[in-house]
Design a protein around this motif. Structure first.
Motif, PDB file in Angstrom:
ATOM      1  N   GLU A 218     -17.155 -17.442 -47.183  1.00  0.00           N
ATOM      2  CA  GLU A 218     -17.463 -18.579 -47.496  1.00  0.00           C
ATOM      3  C   GLU A 218     -18.157 -19.631 -46.348  1.00  0.00           C
ATOM      4  O   GLU A 218     -17.595 -19.684 -45.170  1.00  0.00           O
ATOM      5  N   VAL A 219     -19.298 -20.075 -46.514  1.00  0.00           N
ATOM      6  CA  VAL A 219     -20.139 -20.614 -45.652  1.00  0.00           C
ATOM      7  C   VAL A 219     -20.652 -22.024 -46.095  1.00  0.00           C
ATOM      8  O   VAL A 219     -21.672 -22.017 -46.972  1.00  0.00           O
ATOM      9  N   ASP A 220     -20.252 -23.153 -45.736  1.00  0.00           N
ATOM     10  CA  ASP A 220     -20.642 -24.233 -46.479  1.00  0.00           C
ATOM     11  C   ASP A 220     -20.654 -24.478 -47.775  1.00  0.00           C
ATOM     12  O   ASP A 220     -21.580 -24.951 -48.608  1.00  0.00           O
ATOM     13  N   GLY A 221     -19.581 -23.786 -48.592  1.00  0.00           N
ATOM     14  CA  GLY A 221     -19.539 -23.750 -49.911  1.00  0.00           C
ATOM     15  C   GLY A 221     -20.124 -22.675 -50.680  1.00  0.00           C
ATOM     16  O   GLY A 221     -19.981 -22.598 -51.858  1.00  0.00           O
ATOM     17  N   SER A 257     -22.027 -17.197 -40.596  1.00  0.00           N
ATOM     18  CA  SER A 257     -21.138 -17.774 -39.914  1.00  0.00           C
ATOM     19  C   SER A 257     -21.125 -17.147 -38.605  1.00  0.00           C
ATOM     20  O   SER A 257     -20.177 -17.903 -37.673  1.00  0.00           O
ATOM     21  N   ARG A 286     -27.284 -20.880 -41.788  1.00  0.00           N
ATOM     22  CA  ARG A 286     -26.394 -21.282 -42.736  1.00  0.00           C
ATOM     23  C   ARG A 286     -27.180 -22.078 -43.845  1.00  0.00           C
ATOM     24  O   ARG A 286     -28.248 -22.537 -43.840  1.00  0.00           O
ATOM     25  N   ASP A 290     -26.003 -29.398 -46.916  1.00  0.00           N
ATOM     26  CA  ASP A 290     -25.434 -30.861 -46.636  1.00  0.00           C
ATOM     27  C   ASP A 290     -26.530 -31.726 -46.201  1.00  0.00           C
ATOM     28  O   ASP A 290     -26.041 -32.876 -45.843  1.00  0.00           O
ATOM     29  N   PRO A 323     -32.239 -27.388 -41.235  1.00  0.00           N
ATOM     30  CA  PRO A 323     -31.685 -26.575 -42.473  1.00  0.00           C
ATOM     31  C   PRO A 323     -32.905 -26.311 -43.130  1.00  0.00           C
ATOM     32  O   PRO A 323     -34.078 -26.960 -43.703  1.00  0.00           O
TER      33      PRO A 323
END
Length: 361
Positions: A218-221, A257, A286, A290, A323
């Motif tokens: 899991e990476v940032d959800g 990650s 990633r 966010d 991002p």
């Protein structure tokens, strides 16, 4: 006829994004032959006074300079893999069928239409259409811009129009390639006991791969599934010679990650005791969900974001600290297929999602 001698095709930016997809696909642009489609895009946008145009080889950048406090970059590649009797495009049962429809001229068409029509968006926009994505990474037009004109890639958020079936896919896995080499001793196959068979010695390596359990990280959800697979094996010199060399080519898809150094360390741990050489490495990205602009984008498009398992050029934006997500029409499973196709509904949905987001106050 060379591209320099062919008339520049006319693209009708007043047409629907579906018809524009057809027009773009019918301009053959196999990697290395993007000049004609790049010329057509330049000509189509020439009258758009709200866009500042820059051309770098066969990569085109169109930018608004409205003084907004945030900038969004929307990019897509204009090249395709070789055609195979699958042009011109035909429409069948709600799909456009033909080379480039899914990967990724549907996304290019949506971006091109919106670039022309959105003259006063709430954020400044950078639209990029680039060359050489389907071949060696060293030739990639977006990579070239990142090296030579990083200022043109600056932004607060980026979207890559790769096929995602009109759903948001955050970030991407990294990818590494490695060779495990087994060394033996040549001998006549009639007297094999005086040699050592390198191909037979590959069995333990194949057993490791067969027993390997890919991690779900899991990476940032978002949960990224890794993968470790043999993708090639070579060995042998003649039908009556015990081989003294065997090479197993391995592809490792790793979660964003992990750094490149961590991915290489994992490969060396898995194949401890074997001769291994890492031949290629590209870190992932990633999710980027966010970021404030990403949250607004997700709200405008609707649905839930998913992870991107394959490597895409969002990683180039991530490396610049921007991002980025993947969002475009087309089933990625149909990319490069001889029956490549894109659902008309997905082209229209991507246009709706982007237009809604980029038109909001």
């Amino acid at each position: 006829m060379p591209d320099t001698e062919r008339a520049v095709p006319l693209l009708d930016l007043a047409a629907t994004s579906v018809e524009l997809t057809r027009q773009l696909c019918d301009i053959e642009s196999v990697s290395g032959g993007e000049k004609l489609i790049a010329d057509a895009i330049m000509a189509a946008l020439a009258g758009c006074e709200h866009l500042e145009m820059v051309r770098d080889g066969d990569a085109i950048v169109a930018r608004t300079t409205l003084g907004r406090d945030r900038r969004v970059v929307i990019a897509g590649h204009i090249d395709t893999v070789p055609i195979n009797h699958n042009l011109p495009v035909v429409e069948q049962d709600g799909f456009l069928v033909g080379r480039g429809t899914a990967d990724m001229k549907g996304g290019v068409a949506v971006a091109l239409k919106l670039a022309a029509e959105l003259s006063a968006p709430p954020v400044d926009l950078t639209w990029i259409w680039y060359d050489h994505e389907e071949v060696d990474s060293a030739l990639n037009g977006l990579g070239r811009l990142a090296r030579t004109r990083p200022d043109l890639l600056e932004g607060d958020f980026a979207i890559l129009g790769e096929p995602t079936s009109a759903k948001i896919e955050g970030g991407c896995n990294g990818t590494a390639r490695a060779n495990v080499t087994l060394r033996g001793l040549r001998a006549h196959s009639a007297r094999s006991w005086v040699g050592r068979n390198a191909i037979h010695d590959a069995a333990p390596v194949l057993a490791i791969l067969a027993a390997y359990t890919p991690a779900h990280i899991e990476v940032d959800g978002l949960v990224y599934r890794e993968g470790l697979n043999a993708v090639g094996i070579t060995g042998g010199v003649a039908g009556n010679v015990i081989p003294d060399l065997a090479v197993i080519s391995i592809n490792y898809r790793f979660a964003p990650s992990r750094s490149a150094a961590e991915a290489e360390a994992h490969l060396r741990e898995v194949f401890d005791g074997f001769e291994i050489e890492v031949t290629d490495m590209a870190e992932g990205a990633r999710p980027g969900l966010d970021a404030p602009l990403a949250r607004l984008f997700l709200a405008a498009v609707g649905g839930e974001a998913a992870p991107k398992y394959g490597w895409t050029d969002v990683a180039r934006f991530s490396a610049l600290g921007i991002p980025a997500v993947n969002y475009g029409p087309g089933d990625p499973l149909k990319a490069h297929a001889d029956d490549e196709r894109v659902a008309v509904s997905e082209i229209l949905e991507c246009e709706r999602g982007l237009r809604a987001w980029l038109s909001a106050p």
